[in-house]
Design a protein around this motif. Sequence first.
Motif, PDB file in Angstrom:
ATOM      1  N   ARG A   1      -2.101 -15.618   5.125  1.00 29.32           N
ATOM      2  CA  ARG A   1      -2.003 -15.355   6.559  1.00 29.32           C
ATOM      3  C   ARG A   1      -2.434 -13.925   6.882  1.00 29.32           C
ATOM      4  O   ARG A   1      -1.938 -12.971   6.272  1.00 29.32           O
ATOM      5  CB  ARG A   1      -0.568 -15.594   7.023  1.00 29.32           C
ATOM      6  CG  ARG A   1      -0.302 -15.316   8.494  1.00 29.32           C
ATOM      7  CD  ARG A   1       1.119 -15.710   8.854  1.00 29.32           C
ATOM      8  NE  ARG A   1       2.096 -15.168   7.935  1.00 29.32           N
ATOM      9  CZ  ARG A   1       2.578 -13.920   7.983  1.00 29.32           C
ATOM     10  NH1 ARG A   1       2.152 -13.092   8.932  1.00 29.32           N
ATOM     11  NH2 ARG A   1       3.477 -13.510   7.112  1.00 29.32           N
ATOM     12  N   PRO A   2      -3.372 -13.765   7.812  1.00 29.29           N
ATOM     13  CA  PRO A   2      -3.822 -12.409   8.167  1.00 29.29           C
ATOM     14  C   PRO A   2      -2.654 -11.513   8.559  1.00 29.29           C
ATOM     15  O   PRO A   2      -1.769 -11.910   9.318  1.00 29.29           O
ATOM     16  CB  PRO A   2      -4.769 -12.656   9.341  1.00 29.29           C
ATOM     17  CG  PRO A   2      -5.298 -14.038   9.118  1.00 29.29           C
ATOM     18  CD  PRO A   2      -4.140 -14.802   8.536  1.00 29.29           C
ATOM     19  N   GLY A   3      -2.651 -10.321   8.001  1.00 33.60           N
ATOM     20  CA  GLY A   3      -1.582  -9.372   8.274  1.00 33.60           C
ATOM     21  C   GLY A   3      -0.418  -9.459   7.314  1.00 33.60           C
ATOM     22  O   GLY A   3       0.419  -8.553   7.267  1.00 33.60           O
ATOM     23  N   SER A   4      -0.321 -10.546   6.521  1.00 33.73           N
ATOM     24  CA  SER A   4       0.769 -10.684   5.554  1.00 33.73           C
ATOM     25  C   SER A   4       0.561  -9.716   4.393  1.00 33.73           C
ATOM     26  O   SER A   4      -0.545  -9.218   4.159  1.00 33.73           O
ATOM     27  CB  SER A   4       0.841 -12.116   5.030  1.00 33.73           C
ATOM     28  OG  SER A   4      -0.325 -12.433   4.272  1.00 33.73           O
ATOM     29  N   LEU A   5       1.659  -9.458   3.661  1.00 36.18           N
ATOM     30  CA  LEU A   5       1.528  -8.611   2.474  1.00 36.18           C
ATOM     31  C   LEU A   5       0.575  -9.238   1.467  1.00 36.18           C
ATOM     32  O   LEU A   5      -0.230  -8.538   0.843  1.00 36.18           O
ATOM     33  CB  LEU A   5       2.900  -8.387   1.838  1.00 36.18           C
ATOM     34  CG  LEU A   5       3.900  -7.551   2.632  1.00 36.18           C
ATOM     35  CD1 LEU A   5       5.221  -7.468   1.885  1.00 36.18           C
ATOM     36  CD2 LEU A   5       3.352  -6.156   2.896  1.00 36.18           C
ATOM     37  N   LYS A   6       0.655 -10.562   1.307  1.00 32.57           N
ATOM     38  CA  LYS A   6      -0.241 -11.228   0.361  1.00 32.57           C
ATOM     39  C   LYS A   6      -1.704 -10.990   0.720  1.00 32.57           C
ATOM     40  O   LYS A   6      -2.530 -10.692  -0.143  1.00 32.57           O
ATOM     41  CB  LYS A   6       0.040 -12.740   0.323  1.00 32.57           C
ATOM     42  CG  LYS A   6       1.173 -13.156  -0.598  1.00 32.57           C
ATOM     43  CD  LYS A   6       1.215 -14.663  -0.722  1.00 32.57           C
ATOM     44  CE  LYS A   6       2.267 -15.126  -1.715  1.00 32.57           C
ATOM     45  NZ  LYS A   6       2.268 -16.599  -1.874  1.00 32.57           N
ATOM     46  N   ALA A   7      -2.038 -11.142   1.992  1.00 33.88           N
ATOM     47  CA  ALA A   7      -3.426 -10.955   2.419  1.00 33.88           C
ATOM     48  C   ALA A   7      -3.866  -9.516   2.201  1.00 33.88           C
ATOM     49  O   ALA A   7      -4.917  -9.252   1.598  1.00 33.88           O
ATOM     50  CB  ALA A   7      -3.588 -11.352   3.883  1.00 33.88           C
ATOM     51  N   ARG A   8      -3.079  -8.568   2.665  1.00 37.54           N
ATOM     52  CA  ARG A   8      -3.469  -7.160   2.567  1.00 37.54           C
ATOM     53  C   ARG A   8      -3.547  -6.700   1.116  1.00 37.54           C
ATOM     54  O   ARG A   8      -4.510  -6.039   0.711  1.00 37.54           O
ATOM     55  CB  ARG A   8      -2.472  -6.293   3.341  1.00 37.54           C
ATOM     56  CG  ARG A   8      -2.629  -6.436   4.853  1.00 37.54           C
ATOM     57  CD  ARG A   8      -1.387  -6.015   5.625  1.00 37.54           C
ATOM     58  NE  ARG A   8      -0.730  -4.849   5.057  1.00 37.54           N
ATOM     59  CZ  ARG A   8       0.587  -4.634   5.157  1.00 37.54           C
ATOM     60  NH1 ARG A   8       1.362  -5.526   5.787  1.00 37.54           N
ATOM     61  NH2 ARG A   8       1.126  -3.560   4.649  1.00 37.54           N
ATOM     62  N   TYR A   9      -2.527  -7.057   0.334  1.00 36.98           N
ATOM     63  CA  TYR A   9      -2.491  -6.572  -1.046  1.00 36.98           C
ATOM     64  C   TYR A   9      -3.499  -7.293  -1.936  1.00 36.98           C
ATOM     65  O   TYR A   9      -4.029  -6.695  -2.876  1.00 36.98           O
ATOM     66  CB  TYR A   9      -1.087  -6.723  -1.618  1.00 36.98           C
ATOM     67  CG  TYR A   9      -0.065  -5.766  -1.055  1.00 36.98           C
ATOM     68  CD1 TYR A   9      -0.428  -4.757  -0.154  1.00 36.98           C
ATOM     69  CD2 TYR A   9       1.269  -5.853  -1.409  1.00 36.98           C
ATOM     70  CE1 TYR A   9       0.509  -3.880   0.361  1.00 36.98           C
ATOM     71  CE2 TYR A   9       2.218  -4.979  -0.908  1.00 36.98           C
ATOM     72  CZ  TYR A   9       1.838  -3.995  -0.019  1.00 36.98           C
ATOM     73  OH  TYR A   9       2.782  -3.130   0.490  1.00 36.98           O
ATOM     74  N   ALA A  10      -3.750  -8.581  -1.664  1.00 35.85           N
ATOM     75  CA  ALA A  10      -4.719  -9.299  -2.498  1.00 35.85           C
ATOM     76  C   ALA A  10      -6.135  -8.769  -2.261  1.00 35.85           C
ATOM     77  O   ALA A  10      -6.896  -8.555  -3.214  1.00 35.85           O
ATOM     78  CB  ALA A  10      -4.661 -10.804  -2.235  1.00 35.85           C
ATOM     79  N   VAL A  11      -6.505  -8.571  -0.997  1.00 32.27           N
ATOM     80  CA  VAL A  11      -7.849  -8.060  -0.696  1.00 32.27           C
ATOM     81  C   VAL A  11      -8.024  -6.676  -1.321  1.00 32.27           C
ATOM     82  O   VAL A  11      -9.027  -6.398  -1.997  1.00 32.27           O
ATOM     83  CB  VAL A  11      -8.079  -8.003   0.825  1.00 32.27           C
ATOM     84  CG1 VAL A  11      -9.392  -7.287   1.142  1.00 32.27           C
ATOM     85  CG2 VAL A  11      -8.098  -9.419   1.410  1.00 32.27           C
ATOM     86  N   ARG A  12      -7.041  -5.815  -1.120  1.00 31.58           N
ATOM     87  CA  ARG A  12      -7.113  -4.468  -1.685  1.00 31.58           C
ATOM     88  C   ARG A  12      -6.999  -4.518  -3.204  1.00 31.58           C
ATOM     89  O   ARG A  12      -7.723  -3.826  -3.929  1.00 31.58           O
ATOM     90  CB  ARG A  12      -5.972  -3.629  -1.097  1.00 31.58           C
ATOM     91  CG  ARG A  12      -6.052  -2.140  -1.365  1.00 31.58           C
ATOM     92  CD  ARG A  12      -4.830  -1.445  -0.753  1.00 31.58           C
ATOM     93  NE  ARG A  12      -4.601  -1.864   0.619  1.00 31.58           N
ATOM     94  CZ  ARG A  12      -3.434  -1.776   1.237  1.00 31.58           C
ATOM     95  NH1 ARG A  12      -2.363  -1.317   0.597  1.00 31.58           N
ATOM     96  NH2 ARG A  12      -3.308  -2.167   2.492  1.00 31.58           N
ATOM     97  N   GLY A  13      -6.085  -5.357  -3.690  1.00 26.56           N
ATOM     98  CA  GLY A  13      -5.835  -5.421  -5.127  1.00 26.56           C
ATOM     99  C   GLY A  13      -7.000  -5.970  -5.917  1.00 26.56           C
ATOM    100  O   GLY A  13      -7.228  -5.554  -7.057  1.00 26.56           O
ATOM    101  N   ALA A  14      -7.759  -6.929  -5.340  1.00 29.48           N
ATOM    102  CA  ALA A  14      -8.905  -7.484  -6.057  1.00 29.48           C
ATOM    103  C   ALA A  14      -9.917  -6.392  -6.366  1.00 29.48           C
ATOM    104  O   ALA A  14     -10.419  -6.282  -7.498  1.00 29.48           O
ATOM    105  CB  ALA A  14      -9.546  -8.596  -5.231  1.00 29.48           C
ATOM    106  N   ALA A  15     -10.222  -5.575  -5.375  1.00 31.64           N
ATOM    107  CA  ALA A  15     -11.178  -4.479  -5.593  1.00 31.64           C
ATOM    108  C   ALA A  15     -10.622  -3.468  -6.592  1.00 31.64           C
ATOM    109  O   ALA A  15     -11.355  -2.986  -7.477  1.00 31.64           O
ATOM    110  CB  ALA A  15     -11.492  -3.802  -4.261  1.00 31.64           C
ATOM    111  N   GLU A  16      -9.330  -3.166  -6.484  1.00 34.58           N
ATOM    112  CA  GLU A  16      -8.735  -2.192  -7.391  1.00 34.58           C
ATOM    113  C   GLU A  16      -8.635  -2.726  -8.814  1.00 34.58           C
ATOM    114  O   GLU A  16      -8.778  -1.959  -9.778  1.00 34.58           O
ATOM    115  CB  GLU A  16      -7.353  -1.789  -6.884  1.00 34.58           C
ATOM    116  CG  GLU A  16      -7.397  -0.987  -5.590  1.00 34.58           C
ATOM    117  CD  GLU A  16      -6.026  -0.520  -5.161  1.00 34.58           C
ATOM    118  OE1 GLU A  16      -5.090  -0.559  -5.990  1.00 34.58           O
ATOM    119  OE2 GLU A  16      -5.876  -0.120  -3.996  1.00 34.58           O
TER     120      GLU A  16
END
Length: 391
Positions: free
Chosen positions: A54-69
């Motif tokens: 879900r846009p704005g959820s912790l899962k969405a934010r952290y997964a998008v950022r975490g994948a690159a990291e």
Amino acid sequence: MLVIGGGIVGLATAYAISRAAPGTRVVVLEKEPGPARHQTGRNSGVIHSGIYYRPGSLKARYAVRGAAEMVKFCAEYGLPHRVTGKLIVATERAELPRLHALVQRGRENGIPVRELGPAQIAAYEPHVRGLAAIRVGTTGICDYGAVAARLAEASGAELRYGSEVTAVDRRPWGVAVRTAAGDVVRGRVLVNCAGLHCDRVARLAGDEPGMRIVPFRGEYYELARPELVRGLVYPVPDPAFPFLGVHLTRGIDGGVHLGPNAVPALAREGYGWGIVRPGELAATLTWPGARRMARRHWRYGAGELRRSLSKGAFTRAVRRLLPEATEADLRRAPAGVRAQAVLRDGTLVDDFLVREAPRTVHVLNAPSPAATASLPIGRETARRALAHLAR
């Protein structure tokens, strides 16, 4: 600083503490003889893009950022990884609206997606069949066990393996923890990253988490003809559940895993039907949320049980995406167990869940994509723990 749990989230938290506050003494208590023995070391190794959440959820934010990291971390430390991309494939017309909704969700989450027709599917995956698909270019694969081991080394933390926590005594000055061996370890702040046992540790600390971990076993097969699959292929998931369905995953070792399904485990570490721990099972069955969840979702659960007990049923699920697969192509592979938080009303917690108490931070729901998102989760957990340390 005490961290309970030597999985990837606990180790990422220790790593983040050492980066944010050099010189802080961190002790990691892990009941197993080494790191990453459960959820971290028993998954399919996928670096998730964040498209499902879900846009704005912790899962969405952290997964998008975490994948690159995660890709950057693996490259920096020379760990095996690959950005492969993946296909999410609709095999029935009823799935097309959900597929289109995923396109929109991906764009809202800032993830590049490309819509494909049947001929374009075949260009990426010649043996996969579908009515339509989307390609997600930022998905990848790695070895999360190797990532966890590198985090443990780079964190500079004191790692105490074979240290199962049996008691937590919270005092005005901090926290004292007793292990099964009788050792007492003290720290000013406690971070609970105990995964499958996080709710139990929270209760040991005197905190009622308002949820219970209900363990779901994910069973895998290995494909005897890995040449049938080039990369990662997923079905269109049911948005009512946090599970992604039986998918095809070419791992970092070149093998192809099929699965997982999601069936109730009879123990928190119940990696097969023969592993039963009556006390843990009774605790699950007496939690009102587990009973309400079962009544609400029994049809879905029945399908998962059928695929667990019948290799033919599991093969049929695979054949929806890969028609050439046969029962003879499927070979049993090690299973994993998902630590799924369930609320008292039967709701399956669909986002990461972190709660705080005096001198304590509890990470209470961190199943997939927690491995992908472990670096940002670790930073956030470390930030909260250091704030307690400063009080």
